[in-house]
Motif scaffolding. Structure first.
Motif, PDB file in Angstrom:
ATOM      1  N   ASP B 218      41.549  32.030  56.718  1.00 21.48           N
ATOM      2  CA  ASP B 218      41.167  30.949  55.790  1.00 21.48           C
ATOM      3  C   ASP B 218      40.700  31.515  54.457  1.00 21.48           C
ATOM      4  O   ASP B 218      40.967  30.949  53.406  1.00 21.48           O
ATOM      5  CB  ASP B 218      40.039  30.110  56.403  1.00 21.48           C
ATOM      6  CG  ASP B 218      40.569  29.133  57.426  1.00 21.48           C
ATOM      7  OD1 ASP B 218      41.807  29.002  57.524  1.00 21.48           O
ATOM      8  OD2 ASP B 218      39.759  28.519  58.129  1.00 21.48           O
ATOM      9  N   HIS B 221      43.437  32.371  52.162  1.00 27.12           N
ATOM     10  CA  HIS B 221      44.142  31.235  51.567  1.00 27.12           C
ATOM     11  C   HIS B 221      43.187  30.268  50.895  1.00 27.12           C
ATOM     12  O   HIS B 221      43.470  29.097  50.785  1.00 27.12           O
ATOM     13  CB  HIS B 221      44.936  30.483  52.638  1.00 27.12           C
ATOM     14  CG  HIS B 221      45.961  31.343  53.274  1.00 27.12           C
ATOM     15  ND1 HIS B 221      47.062  31.802  52.594  1.00 27.12           N
ATOM     16  CD2 HIS B 221      46.052  31.854  54.528  1.00 27.12           C
ATOM     17  CE1 HIS B 221      47.786  32.564  53.409  1.00 27.12           C
ATOM     18  NE2 HIS B 221      47.193  32.610  54.575  1.00 27.12           N
ATOM     19  N   GLN B 224      44.443  28.092  48.197  1.00 26.76           N
ATOM     20  CA  GLN B 224      45.351  27.001  48.535  1.00 26.76           C
ATOM     21  C   GLN B 224      44.587  25.909  49.277  1.00 26.76           C
ATOM     22  O   GLN B 224      43.668  26.191  50.011  1.00 26.76           O
ATOM     23  CB  GLN B 224      46.483  27.484  49.447  1.00 26.76           C
ATOM     24  CG  GLN B 224      47.263  28.634  48.873  1.00 26.76           C
ATOM     25  CD  GLN B 224      48.130  29.281  49.924  1.00 26.76           C
ATOM     26  OE1 GLN B 224      48.298  28.739  51.010  1.00 26.76           O
ATOM     27  NE2 GLN B 224      48.676  30.435  49.595  1.00 26.76           N
ATOM     28  N   TYR B 425      49.952  36.400  62.458  1.00 23.17           N
ATOM     29  CA  TYR B 425      50.881  36.611  61.344  1.00 23.17           C
ATOM     30  C   TYR B 425      52.280  36.934  61.850  1.00 23.17           C
ATOM     31  O   TYR B 425      53.282  36.531  61.263  1.00 23.17           O
ATOM     32  CB  TYR B 425      50.374  37.712  60.412  1.00 23.17           C
ATOM     33  CG  TYR B 425      49.551  37.153  59.288  1.00 23.17           C
ATOM     34  CD1 TYR B 425      50.131  36.857  58.052  1.00 23.17           C
ATOM     35  CD2 TYR B 425      48.214  36.856  59.468  1.00 23.17           C
ATOM     36  CE1 TYR B 425      49.386  36.300  57.031  1.00 23.17           C
ATOM     37  CE2 TYR B 425      47.458  36.296  58.464  1.00 23.17           C
ATOM     38  CZ  TYR B 425      48.041  36.026  57.239  1.00 23.17           C
ATOM     39  OH  TYR B 425      47.315  35.458  56.233  1.00 23.17           O
TER      40      TYR B 425
END
Lengths: 318, 489
Positions: B218, B221, B224, B425
């Motif tokens: 988190d 990102h 975003q 990932y």
């Protein structure tokens, strides 16, 4: 009430973080007892009953806190072995500490790496079959184990006390061989024998008192003389097996603990151990209520080690 | 004292206070990661010495029930299983809360908890004798076959690539191997590293893999998307219609939970795994599992609460503790000079009735307290992540350290945080990993015991009817995707 006790628990945790050396008037803070087994086992109950008496009868002026460390017993034992010898950390354990070092020397946990404190009572063992078993006596069992070696499925905890009892029986009756299977402690072994997954197991005398009403039978008792609670059950020695095998409740402190703390703890345990409540507890649990400390205890440990060392070697996984 | 009297007795002010206090403390430690209900019970045991035996039993059973239930909250809101048995709840509770429905996620879990608990109470009261007898027939072979079946159901857990799911599961099994070998008592695969003597413990591993990796992801990102989700607080009390829709799932998962609870030494975590996998393989929308499926939350929470009733059964019927909570209850009874086992019904019916009455009453109290608590806890989702994350990281560290007070467990947690991130990932699913990690060593231990009883022969697996049946289910489950593939060609 509960809250206050919890707060004292938190205070204890804080004092444990602040490591310090014991001096002046022992005990100066709560005493931590490590039980290297889960709650509810034989060692745990003994420790807790002594804890109850020490606190209720104000044998010491500090609370006693029990910390269970489950998993392999060596994990909890190691925690005490490597703890600061601050005079407030103790270990209660039994024969497993002595046999364990023979079974797996690589683990590096030895009774010699502790300071012995005291011995409070002990317990012996019963070989157990189901009530409807064809083996009515120990002789029946051993004859069968000689006639078809390695067929009688025997539930034990590999390398632990019940396994050692089985090995002592094999040694006392040359030619007899059992098929040992890893089942675990008393509860698991009782379930396994009742479910017919094993034909023989070994329970401590205390465990037998809990389960005996449920369709199992003891073939012998491994103590030096018959139990007062169970005068019908013959000793292994009477039956010609030529051995006694009992475990005692051993108390240790980290090496380097002050004389004052060791003597103080030993005196407190001696006092609590001698109380009528404790002795009554022992006899109800089919345990014996003896006490040892100092050099007597130290020499006793060495002599016990000599007796069990050769058999413990057999218990080591091949 | 009859069972009805025991219920009435619970309404007396002292007993009511003990019960409510016990449930509340249980929920609190359930919510706190790292402090498990087992630890609370062990810590409380000395305080019960001076109580009378009925009050002692009321307190311990209440704490047990509260503790099993509280884990759901942290699992749903922070992706940290507050209790090991809430691991499966993190898989879907957290995504659902993240999508903006924390109230709904908690409400479903709470409702499933009380239904599972209440159904297990029925089993506890009516079926103690027969279930205990049946559990004893379940020997090492049957236990192994059951775990084999649960492992095979992993195939149903893998989302996306089947192969990646299997790799993740086997990695889980592999990483569960170091430490003390349960069967021989010897230490293995530790490469002489002291910290590995006790192996990788469950909580540090899952806290790292789920919670810590989530925070790192988190944070990467953080530019975003929004700072925090618009959380919908509604749904903490689910509607009657929801009970109907999820009724069969609740019942089925509760039955699984009761049965696995009855088996000694298996436990609530395995119960929620099996119920979750079963719900997925029978679901009309299996693809939703792992993304915030309501069915998944219901299955996991109904099953883990149902083990509470199940696990008391062997204790009452035979005096065998099925799990840690039982072991502590057993210790408390012994300190009070009571002998658990079938004789208890005759000699101390008041104790048996107190255990049974408290089990149900504590579930009702738990439901009420959790409903109120969830209203408060769910607001956590409104806290900006910049404030929330440091708190979660503190929880992660405490959660890893507290169970065994080993600082090495914190390092293990951090390492598994990286492992979890890498796996996510590379699009390896985490669920099969956890299942492999939990079930692998259990299955190994049961198989080795079984082989010791048969002197190395695998034949009993095919000769014992229950074991054979479970093995066939396992084999079919494994081959199913292959068969479907062949048919499509």
């Amino acid at each position: 009430m509960l809250m206050r006790r919890l707060i004292s628990g938190v205070a204890l945790a804080a004092s444990l973080l602040a490591t310090g050396w014991a001096n002046a008037a022992w005990p100066e803070k709560p005493i931590r007892i490590v039980v290297p087994f889960g709650p509810g086992g034989t060692s745990d109950i003994v420790a807790r009953f002594l804890q109850k008496l020490i606190e209720e009868k104000k044998v010491l002026n500090q609370p006693v806190v029990i910390q269970n460390v489950s998993g392999h017993f060596s994990v909890g034992a190691r925690q005490v072995m490597t703890a600061q010898p601050d005079g407030h950390t103790f270990l209660i354990i039994h024969l497993a500490l002595l046999s364990g070092e023979v079974v797996d020397p690589k683990r590096g946990v030895s009774y010699r790496n502790f300071d012995p404190v005291a011995l409070t009572g002990g317990f012996c063992f019963h070989p157990i079959v189901r009530q409807d078993s064809p083996y009515k006596t120990l002789k029946d069992l051993l004859d069968a184990a000689k006639a078809a070696p390695g067929t009688i499925v025997t539930g034990v905890n590999i390398g632990a006390l019940n396994h050692m009892t089985g090995l002592f029986m094999e040694r006392g009756s040359p030619g007899a061989k059992f098929r040992f299977a890893q089942i675990g402690g008393g509860g698991e072994n009782f379930a396994a024998i009742m479910g017919g997954h094993t034909q023989l197991t070994v329970l401590s005398s205390s465990e037998y008192q809990s389960y005996k009403a449920n369709g199992i039978r003891a073939l012998a008792y491994t103590g030096p003389e018959r139990l007062k609670l169970e005068p019908e059950i013959p000793t292994a020695r009477e039956l010609g097996l030529g051995f006694e095998y009992c475990a005692e409740n051993f108390w240790f402190a980290p090496k380097g603990t002050s004389r004052e703390a060791i003597d103080g703890m030993a005196a407190a345990l001696e006092k609590a151990n001698a109380m009528p409540e404790m002795q009554e507890f022992f006899s109800r649990q089919a345990q014996t209520g003896q006490f040892m400390k100092g050099d007597t205890y130290r020499q006793h440990l060495d002599s016990v080690f000599q007796v069990i060392e050769p058999v413990a070697k057999l218990a080591a996984p091949q | 004292m009859t069972l009805l009297d025991a219920f009435v007795h619970l309404l007396a002010p002292t007993q009511l206070a003990i019960m409510l206090g016990g449930v509340l403390l249980g929920i609190a430690v359930g919510v706190m990661p790292g402090i498990t209900a087992g630890m609370l019970l062990a810590l409380t045991l000395p305080f019960t010495y001076s109580m009378n035996s009925v009050n002692a039993v009321i307190l311990l059973v209440s704490m047990f029930v509260g503790g099993v239930s509280g884990g759901l909250v942290t699992a749903t809101l922070m992706r940290i299983p507050g209790e090991p048995n809430a691991i499966m709840t993190t898989l879907d509770g957290y995504p659902l809360a993240r999508r903006g429905f924390p109230g709904r996620a908690l409400g479903l879990g709470n409702a499933a908890s009380i239904v599972g608990g209440a159904l297990s109470w029925v089993a506890l009261v009516l079926l103690t004798g027969p279930l205990a007898k049946a559990a004893i027939i379940f020997g090492p072979w049957e236990n192994f076959a059951l775990l084999l079946m649960a492992l095979a159901l992993i195939t149903s857990l893998s989302r996306g690539s089947f192969l990646k799911g299997m790799i993740a599961a086997l990695l889980g099994v592999l990483l569960a191997m170091p430490g003390v070998d349960e069967t021989s008592g010897r230490v293995r695969l530790t490469f002489e590293i002291d910290a590995l003597t006790n192996g990788f413990q469950l909580l540090p591993v899952v806290v790292g893999m789920f919670a810590l990796s989530q925070i790192v992801a988190d944070t990467l990102h953080v530019d975003q998307g929004t700072d925090h989700v618009r959380a919908n607080m509604r749904g903490i009390l689910i509607s009657l219609r929801d009970y109907v829709v999820h009724g069969w799932n609740m019942l089925r998962s509760a039955l699984i939970g009761v049965w696995i609870g009855v088996l000694p030494g298996v436990g609530a975590t395995v119960a929620s795994i099996v119920a979750y996998s079963t719900a997925k393989s029978l679901s009309k929308t299996p693809e939703a599992f792992g993304t915030g499926s309501e069915e998944a939350i219901v299955a996991a929470e109904s099953a883990n609460n149902a083990t509470t009733g199940g696990t008391l059964i062997p204790l009452l019927a035979l005096g065998i503790p099925g799990g840690l909570a039982d072991a502590i209850l057993l210790a408390a009874l012994m300190i009070h000079n009571l002998k658990p086992g079938p004789l208890l019904f005759a000699t101390n019916p008041d104790i048996v009735n107190a255990i049974m009455a408290t089990h149900l009453a504590a579930h009702i109290a738990m439901f009420a307290l959790m409903t109120v608590g969830c209203v408060i806890f769910a607001r956590l989702m409104l806290v900006p992540r910049a404030f929330l994350f440091p708190l979660v990281i503190v929880f992660c560290v405490v959660g890893a350290y507290a169970p065994d007070s080993q600082i090495s467990d914190v390092w293990i947690m951090l390492i598994f945080g990286i492992v979890g991130l890498a796996l996510e990932y590379a699009r390896f699913p985490l669920a099969p990993f956890v299942v492999g990690f939990v079930l692998g060593p259990l299955a190994e231990a049961k198989l080795r015991t079984a082989l010791m009883t048969s002197a190395g022969s695998m034949l009993p697996l095919l000769q014992r009817p229950i074991a054979l049946g479970l093995t066939l289910v396992a084999v079919t489950t494994c081959l199913w995707p292959l068969l479907r593939l062949l048919r499509r060609r």
